[in-house]
Design a protein around this motif. Structure first.
Motif, PDB file in Angstrom:
ATOM      1  N   LEU A   1      13.375  10.043  47.165  1.00 31.20           N
ATOM      2  CA  LEU A   1      12.581   9.572  48.301  1.00 31.20           C
ATOM      3  C   LEU A   1      13.296   9.902  49.606  1.00 31.20           C
ATOM      4  N   ARG A   2      12.623  10.665  50.456  1.00 34.70           N
ATOM      5  CA  ARG A   2      13.189  11.020  51.760  1.00 34.70           C
ATOM      6  C   ARG A   2      12.340  10.433  52.889  1.00 34.70           C
ATOM      7  N   GLY A   3      12.982  10.145  54.007  1.00 36.75           N
ATOM      8  CA  GLY A   3      12.285   9.616  55.173  1.00 36.75           C
ATOM      9  C   GLY A   3      13.195   8.715  55.976  1.00 36.75           C
ATOM     10  N   VAL A   4      12.826   8.478  57.222  1.00 35.81           N
ATOM     11  CA  VAL A   4      13.638   7.598  58.072  1.00 35.81           C
ATOM     12  C   VAL A   4      12.836   6.417  58.601  1.00 35.81           C
ATOM     13  N   ASN A   5      11.521   6.406  58.407  1.00 35.98           N
ATOM     14  CA  ASN A   5      10.730   5.256  58.842  1.00 35.98           C
ATOM     15  C   ASN A   5      11.087   4.027  58.006  1.00 35.98           C
ATOM     16  N   GLY A   6      11.163   2.875  58.658  1.00 35.49           N
ATOM     17  CA  GLY A   6      11.507   1.661  57.942  1.00 35.49           C
ATOM     18  C   GLY A   6      12.999   1.567  57.690  1.00 35.49           C
ATOM     19  N   ALA A   7      13.366   0.986  56.559  1.00 42.56           N
ATOM     20  CA  ALA A   7      14.780   0.775  56.235  1.00 42.56           C
ATOM     21  C   ALA A   7      14.982   0.805  54.733  1.00 42.56           C
TER      22      ALA A   7
ATOM     23  N   HIS B   1       0.010   8.275  54.862  1.00 43.20           N
ATOM     24  CA  HIS B   1      -0.362   9.190  55.938  1.00 43.20           C
ATOM     25  C   HIS B   1       0.316   8.884  57.268  1.00 43.20           C
ATOM     26  N   PHE B   2       0.770   7.617  57.508  1.00 43.90           N
ATOM     27  CA  PHE B   2       1.373   7.305  58.800  1.00 43.90           C
ATOM     28  C   PHE B   2       2.890   7.091  58.729  1.00 43.90           C
ATOM     29  N   LEU B   3       3.485   7.331  57.544  1.00 49.93           N
ATOM     30  CA  LEU B   3       4.946   7.236  57.393  1.00 49.93           C
ATOM     31  C   LEU B   3       5.494   8.610  57.021  1.00 49.93           C
ATOM     32  N   ASP B   4       6.777   8.828  57.326  1.00 54.00           N
ATOM     33  CA  ASP B   4       7.369  10.138  57.023  1.00 54.00           C
ATOM     34  C   ASP B   4       7.997  10.183  55.631  1.00 54.00           C
ATOM     35  N   TRP B   5       7.631   9.237  54.768  1.00 54.54           N
ATOM     36  CA  TRP B   5       8.188   9.196  53.426  1.00 54.54           C
ATOM     37  C   TRP B   5       7.644  10.356  52.592  1.00 54.54           C
ATOM     38  N   VAL B   6       8.562  11.079  51.960  1.00 52.79           N
ATOM     39  CA  VAL B   6       8.202  12.225  51.125  1.00 52.79           C
ATOM     40  C   VAL B   6       8.907  12.095  49.784  1.00 52.79           C
ATOM     41  N   VAL B   7       8.160  12.335  48.711  1.00 52.00           N
ATOM     42  CA  VAL B   7       8.726  12.293  47.359  1.00 52.00           C
ATOM     43  C   VAL B   7       8.976  13.706  46.872  1.00 52.00           C
ATOM     44  N   GLU B   8      10.179  13.925  46.340  1.00 50.59           N
ATOM     45  CA  GLU B   8      10.553  15.218  45.767  1.00 50.59           C
ATOM     46  C   GLU B   8      11.000  15.014  44.328  1.00 50.59           C
ATOM     47  N   LEU B   9      10.768  16.002  43.505  1.00 52.14           N
ATOM     48  CA  LEU B   9      11.294  15.962  42.149  1.00 52.14           C
ATOM     49  C   LEU B   9      12.786  16.246  42.195  1.00 52.14           C
ATOM     50  N   ALA B  10      13.545  15.467  41.479  1.00 51.40           N
ATOM     51  CA  ALA B  10      14.999  15.657  41.467  1.00 51.40           C
ATOM     52  C   ALA B  10      15.558  15.065  40.181  1.00 51.40           C
ATOM     53  N   PRO B  11      16.533  15.732  39.566  1.00 55.79           N
ATOM     54  CA  PRO B  11      17.127  15.213  38.328  1.00 55.79           C
ATOM     55  C   PRO B  11      17.953  13.967  38.569  1.00 55.79           C
ATOM     56  N   SER B  12      18.493  13.827  39.758  1.00 55.59           N
ATOM     57  CA  SER B  12      19.320  12.662  40.061  1.00 55.59           C
ATOM     58  C   SER B  12      19.434  12.524  41.561  1.00 55.59           C
ATOM     59  N   ILE B  13      19.929  11.386  41.998  1.00 60.08           N
ATOM     60  CA  ILE B  13      20.143  11.128  43.412  1.00 60.08           C
ATOM     61  C   ILE B  13      21.637  11.000  43.652  1.00 60.08           C
ATOM     62  N   ALA B  14      22.187  11.877  44.444  1.00 57.53           N
ATOM     63  CA  ALA B  14      23.615  11.826  44.748  1.00 57.53           C
ATOM     64  C   ALA B  14      23.837  10.934  45.953  1.00 57.53           C
ATOM     65  N   VAL B  15      24.416   9.787  45.728  1.00 62.15           N
ATOM     66  CA  VAL B  15      24.677   8.838  46.801  1.00 62.15           C
ATOM     67  C   VAL B  15      26.166   8.519  46.814  1.00 62.15           C
ATOM     68  N   ALA B  16      26.780   8.677  47.973  1.00 64.64           N
ATOM     69  CA  ALA B  16      28.228   8.512  48.073  1.00 64.64           C
ATOM     70  C   ALA B  16      28.608   7.063  48.306  1.00 64.64           C
ATOM     71  N   VAL B  17      27.995   6.152  47.553  1.00 63.86           N
ATOM     72  CA  VAL B  17      28.356   4.739  47.625  1.00 63.86           C
ATOM     73  C   VAL B  17      28.350   4.196  46.201  1.00 63.86           C
TER      74      VAL B  17
END
Length: 254
Positions: free
Chosen positions: A92-98, A59-75
């Motif tokens: 997993l989306r959000g900017v709080n934390g690291a 409730h106090f973090l901006d972390w949001v979970v979405e359904l997704a077949p894969s995570i596209a990461v350019a690394v």
């Protein structure tokens, strides 16, 4: 080795590394409040694992979970990520934390993110990696390394005065000798004991090896002696040691 436990049914441990499913935490605001307070303490780490409910995790973090077949990461993906890539069903989306892995600056998506209340607090982390996957059955070292990377961010609890005091006040061998003499001479102070010892032409003790005031302090703190002499506990302690006969003879001679 990491001291890891599953989410407890009867409350959180005093400190440790706890694993819990995301949906278990999401289902209870009360659990969220309890966990939020717990991870603010040093030595407390909480890791959330799939499955999750879609939407907000905490409730106090901006972390949001979405359904997704894969995570596209350019690394370049780490080995653990590569092994589980086909099994990822959440994003997993959000900017709080690291993020625990290297990500481009400002990138809001990563497979594992952690948050700390302050520099020496514990932490809460969430991962979309199914660490319980059968694919990792023979990869214990990889999983351990992943968990250890998270645990490294956790603050360490400090050693309190109460934890060190019993060691400082522990009875030492020379203290038992002082207890014998205190009983034998019927004295309860370092000054009184020193005065009686000096009357002997052949010293009973090599005083250079004794700190009588410190010994008396430890004996008092242990409840073995008081202003009147040996306590009942002190007498029982003396009667149970191998010097009791000598102490009795010394008292009779005195």
């Amino acid at each position: 080795m990491l001291g890891i436990s599953q989410s407890p049914e009867h409350g959180l441990p005093q400190t440790g590394f706890v694993l819990m499913t995301g949906e278990q935490l999401q289902a209870s605001r009360e659990s969220q409040e309890e966990c939020a307070a717990w991870v603010r303490q040093p030595g407390c780490s909480l890791l959330l694992l799939p499955p999750y409910q879609e939407g907000s995790i905490f409730h106090f973090l901006d972390w949001v979970v979405e359904l997704a077949p894969s995570i596209a990461v350019a690394v370049k993906r780490a080995l653990l990520m590569s092994m589980l890539e086909g099994e990822l069903t959440y994003r997993l989306r959000g900017v709080n934390g690291a993020c625990t892995e290297d990500m481009p600056l400002g990138e809001p998506t990563c497979h594992t993110r952690y948050w700390k209340g302050h520099s020496n607090s514990g932490l809460i982390a969430a991962t979309t990696l199914p660490l319980w996957s059968i694919s990792l059955l023979d990869q214990a070292a990889l999983v351990h390394d992943f968990l250890a990377k998270i645990e490294r961010h956790c603050g360490l609890p400090s050693v309190t005065t109460e934890e060190t005091k019993p060691q400082e006040d522990a009875i030492r061998p020379e203290d038992v000798t002082v207890l014998v003499c205190s009983y034998g001479f019927n004295v309860a102070t370092a000054e009184g004991l020193l005065s009686r010892l000096k009357t002997y032409a052949v010293p009973l003790l090599n005083l250079a090896n004794f700190d009588l005031p410190e010994s008396m302090v430890r004996l008092r703190n242990a409840g073995l002696i008081n202003d009147n002499g040996l306590t009942e506990q002190g007498l029982a302690h003396l009667m149970g040691c191998k010097y009791w006969a000598f102490a009795e003879n010394l008292r009779n001679e005195a």
